[in-house]
Design an enzyme around this catalytic site. Sequence first.
Site: not given
Ligand SMILES: NC(=O)C1=CN([C@@H]2O[C@H](COP(=O)(O)OP(=O)(O)OC[C@H]3O[C@@H](n4cnc5c(N)ncnc54)[C@H](OP(=O)(O)O)[C@@H]3O)[C@@H](O)[C@H]2O)C=CC1
Ligand SMILES: O=C1OC[C@@H](O)[C@H](O)[C@H]1O
Length: 378
Positions: A59, A122
């Site tokens: 963004r 997820k």
């Molecule tokens: N599979 C796995 O092992 C994991 C999965 N996840 C999943 O990944 C996703 C992201 O998690 P995570 O990386 O920790 O989150 P972050 O907060 O680091 O990233 C979220 C991104 O979303 C964007 N964004 C867009 N709109 C908004 C808003 N209104 N408020 C905040 N952020 C916004 C931001 O992008 P911008 O750069 O555009 O500002 C930001 O970089 C979640 O769905 C989480 O469940 C998380 C951790 C582990």
């Molecule tokens: O998907 C995830 O796995 C690890 C956790 O630490 C995190 O909160 C979650 O988004």
Amino acid sequence: MFEFLPLGRILKTTNPPAVEKSSAPLRFGVVGASRIAPDAVIKPVRCHADTLILAVAARSERRAQSYAQKWRIPKFYGGQNAYQDLIDNPDIDVVYIGLPNALHYEWTMKALAAGKHVLCDKPIADNEEETQRMFALAQEKNLVLLEAWQPRFHPALHRVKAIIDEGSLGKIVKMYAHFGLWGDLQFKKDDIRYNYGLGGGALMDLGPYPLNIMRYLSSSEPTVLSAEATCRSENVDRRMEVHMTFAESIPATVIVDFALEGWGPLKLLPQWLKLVFRVECENGVVEYFNYALPSLYHYITITTKDGKSRVEKVYKPAEGKGEEWWSAYRYELEAFVDKVRGREPQVWRTAEDSINSMRIIDAAYTKACFAPRSRRTH
Ligand SMILES: NC(=O)C1=CN([C@@H]2O[C@H](COP(=O)(O)OP(=O)(O)OC[C@H]3O[C@@H](n4cnc5c(N)ncnc54)[C@H](OP(=O)(O)O)[C@@H]3O)[C@@H](O)[C@H]2O)C=CC1
Ligand SMILES: O=C1OC[C@@H](O)[C@H](O)[C@H]1O
């Protein structure tokens, strides 16, 4: 259990080697300069010959640029229209979505509408209804959509299932899992996980891990009997305890928790992480430690009724593709690319799997008397 931590393998898992690319690799665009994208897709792509990261969108222009620089991504989009601009780039074949949960639906639908395959983190959506619509559109467009939940692709989980299915332990009689974090140490106060409008909550964030593993190991779908929440704010669960029955008679409990209690004298020592998964069978118990990030380190303990115990660790499948150092995300990417390329992946998560997963999360929130996760205009 940690005394023989294989540091060399862990270093390679977290910092995989770059490989030479194929003549026409799949070109990925990353939507959101998120914390998870490097582990989920940027590093796995680095060591997959048939993929490359072409662009990232954020963004803010500055954030997009610095993220692209840091991760050596050739193109970046910044600003209000950045996500759509990336999606509209005709050179992009696959869109990875690592946005807050409540935005998964909107951007997956937009990417599919633009003819892109989608790898969406997820939980895939805010609720079951959205998930149904996402997979319906993917099917209509003949595109691949995968909910990126990486533990399902790791051979350690397949080994746990094989141990149970092999039969000598008898039938499953009970399951229990606890996934807890010291959230306030790990997340800022305004983290997406604490925001109802962004699809936050402990069950949304951590629930998919124990719930999906129980579904997979028991090859059945649960009935949610009850769910009790402790709230962090209105409709945002800091802790959720879900009671279910699988296959009509197997009792199961899942606890997810952003506010782990301390331990030791007066519970003053911080507890960073709690990851318990226990399957009780007629003739013994299987415990699987670190089911959330098995590629870093895990162990499977099998204890039979006569008191004998053994430990297994599995980083590479006995047959098929994989390396000891592959992360679970790398296994997931392998499957995703195989699917896009029209090959049979060695592991796959179907549309039904993701839809059923969201159905259980919906059911638990309903039992806990929470407002429904957002119903967006479709
Ligand atoms: N599979 C796995 O092992 C994991 C999965 N996840 C999943 O990944 C996703 C992201 O998690 P995570 O990386 O920790 O989150 P972050 O907060 O680091 O990233 C979220 C991104 O979303 C964007 N964004 C867009 N709109 C908004 C808003 N209104 N408020 C905040 N952020 C916004 C931001 O992008 P911008 O750069 O555009 O500002 C930001 O970089 C979640 O769905 C989480 O469940 C998380 C951790 C582990
Ligand atoms: O998907 C995830 O796995 C690890 C956790 O630490 C995190 O909160 C979650 O988004």
